[in-house]
Design a protein around this motif. Structure first.
Motif, mmCIF file in Angstrom:
data_model
loop_
_atom_site.group_PDB
_atom_site.id
_atom_site.type_symbol
_atom_site.label_atom_id
_atom_site.label_comp_id
_atom_site.label_asym_id
_atom_site.label_seq_id
_atom_site.Cartn_x
_atom_site.Cartn_y
_atom_site.Cartn_z
ATOM 1 N N LEU A 1 20.439 63.144 94.277
ATOM 2 C CA LEU A 1 21.503 63.617 93.747
ATOM 3 C C LEU A 1 22.042 65.011 94.456
ATOM 4 N N ASP B 1 33.364 58.180 89.541
ATOM 5 C CA ASP B 1 32.422 58.866 88.984
ATOM 6 C C ASP B 1 30.999 58.859 89.460
ATOM 7 N N ILE B 2 30.820 58.310 90.668
ATOM 8 C CA ILE B 2 29.522 58.261 91.089
ATOM 9 C C ILE B 2 29.428 59.184 92.438
ATOM 10 N N GLU C 1 31.419 62.265 95.203
ATOM 11 C CA GLU C 1 32.381 63.388 94.880
ATOM 12 C C GLU C 1 32.555 63.769 96.545
ATOM 13 N N ARG D 1 27.036 61.974 92.959
ATOM 14 C CA ARG D 1 26.869 62.460 91.952
ATOM 15 C C ARG D 1 25.890 61.930 90.682
ATOM 16 N N LYS D 2 25.806 60.569 90.891
ATOM 17 C CA LYS D 2 24.930 59.724 89.742
ATOM 18 C C LYS D 2 24.124 58.746 90.672
ATOM 19 N N PRO D 3 22.894 58.311 90.107
ATOM 20 C CA PRO D 3 21.949 57.587 90.606
ATOM 21 C C PRO D 3 22.754 56.241 91.041
ATOM 22 N N ASP E 1 21.993 52.407 92.094
ATOM 23 C CA ASP E 1 21.076 50.978 91.765
ATOM 24 C C ASP E 1 21.450 49.752 92.336
#
Length: 799
Positions: A291, A322-323, A325, A340-342, A344
């Protein structure tokens, strides 16, 4: 055309007119007040009046003038005539003599003492000196007596146009914003002219532009430079080189001129929007990226510079808002896309974003030119990575009773491989978190078992770490913390909180509380402790004491009667049973010691010992002990003092003060060898290889015990005293235990620095005659010569 012709004629005739006006009056300068009446008795003046004529009421001096003029920079074959001095007292004879003094008199200005003509001997420069103040006087030529008082006059240097204008502050640098309107002020220049600004037009300046048109203009008289073209674009041309001219004589022909340069730079304004270099960007990223790590960069170029080129980036659309930035790089003005988020890979393999770049500082004057922003599309592809196992929970909490059996399963952890291949998982315990090895884990199913017994009273919590490892790739490891709480069971009996000694006053009353005691239990029941107190069955009918439980879970000991006496019984032992309310209940027996003491009328304990009865009145046992301790301490001090007084260091040489025999000490000391650099430094001669061995010591008493001599028979009267002394002397010489002792220094080591080794004969086992010095020739020329000397000496001995 007529106006231009007029200007040309003026440029030609103006210098001639000035010369006519300035020179001619100077040549024919005469007394200014020629019409004034001369004083009585004066001779004939320039006005031709007779000295015998009647005078008016006030008298005037015979000659008066004010100032003269001379043209600067005038040069010719002869000195220039400035003017002529003449007095009306001069009859025309040579008896009048004119004297000149003051500024430049005799050097610059010279006067003819007979005619009064003043000539300028040098070229004059008005810029150096504009006027000269001189004093003239008429004196008698024979006696040099003044005929009139001295008079002061001024010679002014008249200016000509001999200095060109100069720009003292040039060259100039100026700035003006780009896209400025016509007539925008740029800067102002200033030229100076050393000529006279009052007289003529020699210092009247007019400004013009020689280079820099049509972009800029200049006011002819104020020298203010302004823009002449609208909307000059810095991005097209940033710098302009302008040449300014200043001309005197009002700018007419014949005037002198000077030039300077002005470098004009257009400053930037925000008149250009940002623009992406490409409309579509592609990036790929591994799913296990950390991250905050950068994924890629986008760049919106702006033709402006500085603050006007700063842009901010935003994600305005897309399925990964949202993932991801995006932030701005202050140095490069790039847009940096970060996670920003993991990610997968198994869940989503690609994302599409729409990013926008907009100027931070917008100029309202150019807002109508369009939006100062631009957009681009970013596609991000997620690539599969071998991920470590994932536990079903980020943390685990297990609870187990402290009496659980060994090898019992107390909990289980689970984990799986998130990759498509789904590798099997093996579990283990990080032994750094379980140093006592109290737990085990099944490597296949993650079940945790107990390896050693637990004790809540010793350790309530156990924190261990479980490690999950992929069997196909041992580098893929995950860890999870497991907290194990040990639950309490009733396995500890209650006991006294502290060792109690109760005190009973002899003058106590029945029912009096002797002692209040409390109990503790190492267990921790949910509802708190409830203790039960009782006496032993055989002590239930105790005639002396009874017990009473209090509401605060404590126990009070009460006396059944009065009249206790120390002489009858000094100590009573009272066993008490303490039980808890656990399941099953636990109990223990503790014994309370009750001492009978003497108390004051207020119930304060004074003494609990029987010996107090036999002690003197006013002296307690504590006082006696203190007195005894002081006596013992004094005795110890006295013994130590006597011991120290008697203890003396015995000398190394045993010497009897009454022994009057002569002490003879022989010192067969030899030199210290090559390393003996300090005189009498015996430590230097000590062989370091034999430090740990036994070496002879100087002046020590020998270990040999001399057999005592047989007592001599009494000497009969008449025996020779000399014989007696000789016998005693012989015995002393042969007695090794009698002082003084022999002193021998052994020098068996001469240092390690010599190539030749030891040359001492102390350790030589052969005689001088057996020595062979031929080997010395192998050590060098010096030792070879030494060997020859010794060989010669040996041969001489044999001869």
């Amino acid at each position: 055309m007529p106006e231009r012709l007029t200007e040309m004629l003026m440029d030609v005739w103006t210098p001639l007119i000035i010369l006519w006006i300035t020179v001619l009056p100077s040549i024919y300068m005469a007394p200014l007040n020629q019409s004034e009446i001369l004083p009585s008795g004066s001779s004939m003046g320039l006005n031709g009046l007779s000295g015998e004529q009647k005078v008016l009421n006030r008298s005037k001096r015979g000659w008066v003038w004010n100032q003269m003029f001379v043209l600067e920079e005038f040069s010719g074959p002869e000195p220039i005539l400035v003017g002529r001095l003449h007095t009306d007292l001069d009859p025309g004879s040579s008896k009048i003599k004119y004297i000149l003094s003051g500024d430049g008199a005799g050097t610059i200005f010279v006067i003819n003492d007979k005619t009064g003509d003043i000539h300028a001997m040098k070229r004059l420069d008005r810029e150096e000196k504009a006027e000269y103040t001189l004093t003239a006087q008429a004196v008698d030529g024979d006696t040099n007596k003044p005929l009139e008082p001295p008079s002061e006059f001024i010679i002014k240097v008249q200016d000509i146009n001999d200095n060109a204008p100069e720009f003292l502050d040039g060259p100039y640098h100026a700035t003006v914003p780009e896209m400025s309107i016509v007539g925008t002020f740029v800067t102002k220049v200033t030229a100076t002219d050393a000529d006279d600004p009052v007289y003529g037009n020699s210092a009247k300046l007019v400004y013009s532009i020689l280079e820099g048109q049509p972009y800029f203009s200049i006011e002819p008289h104020t020298a203010i430079i302004k823009t002449a073209l609208p909307n000059m674009d810095r991005e097209a041309k940033e710098e302009y080189f302008v040449v300014i001219q200043a001309k005197d004589m009002g700018g007419h022909m014949g005037g002198l001129s000077g030039t300077t340069t002005v470098t004009i730079t257009l400053t930037d304004v925000n008149d250009n929007p940002p623009k992406f270099a490409q409309s579509l960007y592609h990036f790929s990223v591994m799913e296990d990226i950390a991250l905050g790590e950068p994924i890629g960069r986008v760049k919106a170029n702006d033709l402006d510079i500085g603050e006007n080129a700063k842009s901010s980036y935003d994600i305005i659309e897309g399925d990964g808002m949202d993932i991801f930035e995006i932030t701005s790089d202050v140095q490069t003005q790039d847009g940096i896309i970060r996670l920003r988020k993991p990610l997968d890979f198994e869940t989503k393999k690609s994302y599409t974003l729409k990013v926008e770049a907009a100027n931070v500082h917008i100029d309202p004057r150019f807002i109508s030119g369009g939006p100062f922003k631009d957009t681009a599309t970013v596609k991000i592809v997620v690539e599969d990575a071998d991920e470590p196992p994932v536990f079903s929970s980020p943390t685990y909490l297990l609870e187990v009773h402290e009496n659980v059996a060994i090898n019992s399963v107390i909990g289980q952890v689970t984990a799986h491989d998130p990759d498509v291949s789904s590798s099997p998982i093996r579990f283990s315990i990080d032994r750094h978190t379980d140093l006592e090895r109290q737990f085990n884990i099944n490597a296949d199913d993650g079940k945790i078992t107990l390896a050693t017994a637990l004790d809540r009273e010793t350790n309530t919590w156990h924190n261990i770490t479980i490690v999950a490892t992929e069997t196909r790739n041992h580098s893929q490891v995950s860890r999870v913390p497991v907290a194990i709480k040990v639950l309490d069971v009733n396995d500890n009996a209650p006991e006294f909180a502290s060792e109690h000694d109760a005190f009973l006053c002899e003058n106590g009353k029945p029912g009096q509380v002797i002692q209040t005691i409390s109990a503790i239990d190492k267990d921790d029941p949910k509802n708190g402790h409830i203790f039960l107190y009782s006496l032993l069955p055989e002590m239930v009918n105790n005639p002396n004491f009874t017990i009473k439980k209090n509401e605060d879970n404590t126990l009070s000991i009460l006396a059944k009667h009065s009249g206790f006496s120390r002489q009858t019984q000094e100590v009573y032992l009272l066993p008490i049973i303490i039980s808890d309310s656990g399941n099953p209940p636990m109990s223990s027996t503790s014994t309370l010691t009750i001492r009978v003491c003497g108390c004051s009328s207020d119930g304060i304990v004074q003494s609990c010992n029987v010996e107090a009865y036999v002690l003197p009145i006013g002296l307690s046992m504590g006082a006696l002990i203190a007195i005894l301790a002081c006596i013992i301490l004094l005795l110890v001090i006295v013994v130590l003092f006597v011991t120290l007084r008697r203890h003396k260091n015995e000398p190394l040489i045993i010497k009897d003060e009454e022994d009057v025999r002569e002490n003879i000490i022989r010192y067969d000391d030899e030199g210290g060898g090559e390393e003996d650099t300090e005189a009498f430094d015996i430590a230097t001669l000590q062989n370091p290889d034999g430090i740990n061995g036994f070496l002879p010591r100087k002046d020590i008493k020998p270990d040999l015990q001399f057999m005592p001599r047989q007592g001599l028979a009494p000497v009969p009267n008449g025996v020779d005293v000399d014989e007696f002394i000789n016998v005693r002397l012989h015995e002393a010489d042969n007695d090794p235990t009698a002082p003084p002792y022999d002193s021998i220094q052994i020098y068996g080591y001469e240092g390690r620095g010599s190539v030749a080794g030891s040359l001492s004969s102390l350790e030589s086992s052969t005689s001088d005659s057996d020595q062979n010095f031929d080997y010395l020739s192998e050590w060098g020329p010096r030792f070879k010569r030494l060997g020859e000397l010794y060989s010669v000496g040996e041969s001489d001995k044999e001869t």
